[in-house]
Enzyme design. Structure first.
Site, PDB file in Angstrom:
ATOM      1  CB  CYS A   1      -0.891   0.049   1.248  1.00  0.00           C
ATOM      2  SG  CYS A   1      -2.012  -1.355   1.426  1.00  0.00           S
TER       3      CYS A   1
ATOM      4  N   GLY B   1      -0.054   0.238  -4.970  1.00  0.00           N
ATOM      5  CA  GLY B   1      -1.367  -0.349  -4.789  1.00  0.00           C
ATOM      6  C   GLY B   1      -2.302   0.051  -5.901  1.00  0.00           C
TER       7      GLY B   1
ATOM      8  CG  ASN C   1       2.990   0.325   3.398  1.00  0.00           C
ATOM      9  OD1 ASN C   1       4.075   0.837   3.161  1.00  0.00           O
ATOM     10  ND2 ASN C   1       2.684  -0.893   2.993  1.00  0.00           N
ATOM     11  N   GLY C   2       1.444  -2.077   5.586  1.00  0.00           N
ATOM     12  CA  GLY C   2       2.085  -3.090   6.406  1.00  0.00           C
ATOM     13  C   GLY C   2       1.112  -4.202   6.746  1.00  0.00           C
TER      14      GLY C   2
ATOM     15  CE1 TYR D   1       9.172  -6.259  -9.359  1.00  0.00           C
ATOM     16  CE2 TYR D   1       7.709  -6.312  -7.458  1.00  0.00           C
ATOM     17  CZ  TYR D   1       7.912  -6.430  -8.830  1.00  0.00           C
ATOM     18  OH  TYR D   1       6.858  -6.706  -9.648  1.00  0.00           O
TER      19      TYR D   1
END
Length: 493
Positions: A18, A45, A119-120, A262
């Site tokens: 996210c 996302g 996010n996580g 990445y």
């Protein structure tokens, strides 16, 4: 515990989690800067996008499924009044793929309104959810963000903002970077081990919190610094500055190395390192560890490009005649959700997305560089594609160690059963993808390129040992899990 259950069959590689953003401005509507920021974070996302603002009296929100450009129109932006707000782009790793789990998540309670972007991934969300449900909290989704929101709302009834956040941090366990809005106050929180990125930027008329500095660049802002692991940052409501509170200190961090390999945009600065230069340095290490003399070295676009550039530069410095070349062209109009119902069509999909340049490949020995191998399907198809195009040899070099275990920290990665490296050694994988040779980068080389010790990185997906205490998995450090149902009085110090 809530975590990803594996990838959709349409996706060939790990999928980012996210992206979060928050802004506080001086007498300027926050919605448009948030919208632009979400565009800059779209790579993090693609399932849903949302913005919540506050005008000093009430919240305004717009959350929809789909890409940022599809989720908002001009009228939506105009309706989002207020000088402060937060935003989110989501790819689901915990919770359903529907609007109930789209973010920011909002809740109203006695002490005001609350909105969260996360996010996580928490590894003890289920335990906290059960406890809060027993206390009468009603949940509308199966995501872990709602668990954080309810716990924080409960603490805000009994404590000021900073103490409430600290209490919640003492209870939740796992990976999180959060942007939060309590009424019109915007704040950012990063988990004590700094697994997910979060940074602070300064604008002409305010401040911004974002997952990546590329979002700050999009707003013509200046990167101030990263939010530190365990830090709470509170933006001033008038955009004049921010306050910092170091709420938790840990001996070691657990930065996700895959952000640099990445996920992050190459033009972002994460934990003081420009992602593009890190990838080039990883490529240089790849040559040093396993360089091979071939006619050309080429990237798998787009993520392999910086690796291949660094690899080729190191090769030339060592006296090699290997030349960098673009040998695969990417069709940018084939989306992630391209439907491939049959095996034949799945095999054809690589040709839809990537097409070789025959003059670069035919009659040549080729080194093909990619960031990772997950299932091995795409690598197998690319090797076959290049050989069908006339390549005499195809040697694969991978800019990360073998992925041997799943991620529980917010990355949608394949299950152990699907990971080609989980139960096979490098030679087995080489035979499976039919490459002439195959080498991965070592973990030590990754740590060196990131200027960090192995002890300060999350390496769970390449070692099988995690920096968090996860049921059924090994941990690489001492982890003290929070006690659910009891309040740690030290949390209020």
């Amino acid at each position: 515990m809530t975590h990803g259950s594996g990838q959709s069959p349409h996706r060939s590689g790990p999928t980012e989690k996210c992206g979060v953003v928050g802004v506080a401005l001086d007498d300027r509507a926050a919605a448009r800067p948030l919208y632009y920021s979400l565009y800059a974070l779209q790579h993090r996302g693609q399932e849903s996008a949302g913005i919540v603002t506050h005008d000093g009296f009430q919240q305004h929100d717009h959350v929809e499924m789909g890409l940022v450009g599809d989720a908002f129109d001009e009228a939506d932006i105009e309706r989002l009044n207020g000088d402060s707000g937060i935003g989110h782009v989501r790819y689901p790793t915990a919770g359903s793929v529907d609007k109930s789990c789209a973010q920011p998540f909002t809740v109203s309670f006695k002490s005001g309104s609350l909105a969260l972007s996360h996010n996580g991934n928490l590894v003890n969300a289920g335990e906290i959810r059960d406890e809060l449900a027993g206390l009468g909290h009603a949940f509308t989704s199966d995501g872990d963000t709602e668990v954080i929101a309810h716990d924080l709302a409960r603490n805000l009834l009994e404590a000021d903002l900073v103490r409430a956040v600290k209490r919640t941090m003492s209870r939740i366990h796992g990976s999180y970077s959060l942007t939060i809005m309590h009424d019109e106050t915007v704040l950012g929180v990063r988990d004590p081990e700094g697994n997910r990125p979060l940074c602070i930027g300064e604008l002409d008329d305010g401040y911004v919190l974002a997952s990546e500095s590329a979002a700050i660049d999009t707003l013509d802002g200046d990167l101030v610094r990263d939010v530190q692991p365990g830090e709470l940052v509170v933006l001033h409501e008038d955009g004049s500055g921010f306050d910092s509170y170091q709420l938790v200190e840990q001996e070691n961090t657990a930065h996700c190395f895959f952000e640099h390999v990445y996920f992050a945009r190459p033009d972002s600065v994460i934990d003081d390192e420009l992602v593009y230069e890190v990838r080039r340095e990883l490529g240089r290490h790849l040559w040093d560890e396993s360089g091979i003399e071939t006619d050309v070295v080429m990237p798998v676009p787009d993520s392999g490009r910086a690796f291949a550039s660094g690899y080729a530069e190191a090769a030339q410095e060592a006296g090699s005649t290997t030349e960098f070349a673009e040998g695969l062209m990417k069709n940018r109009y084939v989306g992630r959700t391209f439907i491939m119902p049959t095996q034949d069509e799945r095999e054809r999909a690589v040709r839809l997305k990537l097409n070789p340049i025959k003059s670069t490949v035919e009659g040549k020995t080729v080194t093909l560089i990619d960031d990772s191998i997950v299932r091995g399907t795409t690598s197998t198809q690319l090797v076959a594609l290049l050989k069908d195009c006339g390549a005499e040899e195809v040697h694969m070099r991978i800019g990360a160690p073998p992925i041997v275990a799943p991620c529980y920290m917010g990355i949608d990665m394949a299950t152990r059963e699907e990971l080609i490296a989980a139960n096979q050694d490098v030679e087995d994988i080489r035979e499976a993808i039919e490459a002439d040779s195959l080498s991965y980068l070592s973990i030590d080389a990754v740590a060196d390129a990131l200027n960090r010790s192995r002890a300060d990185l999350c390496l769970g997906c390449v070692t099988g040992e995690y920096p968090y205490d996860i049921d059924g998995e090994s941990t690489d450090r001492e982890v003290e899990r929070p006690v659910i149902g009891g309040q740690d009085l030290a949390a209020d110090d």
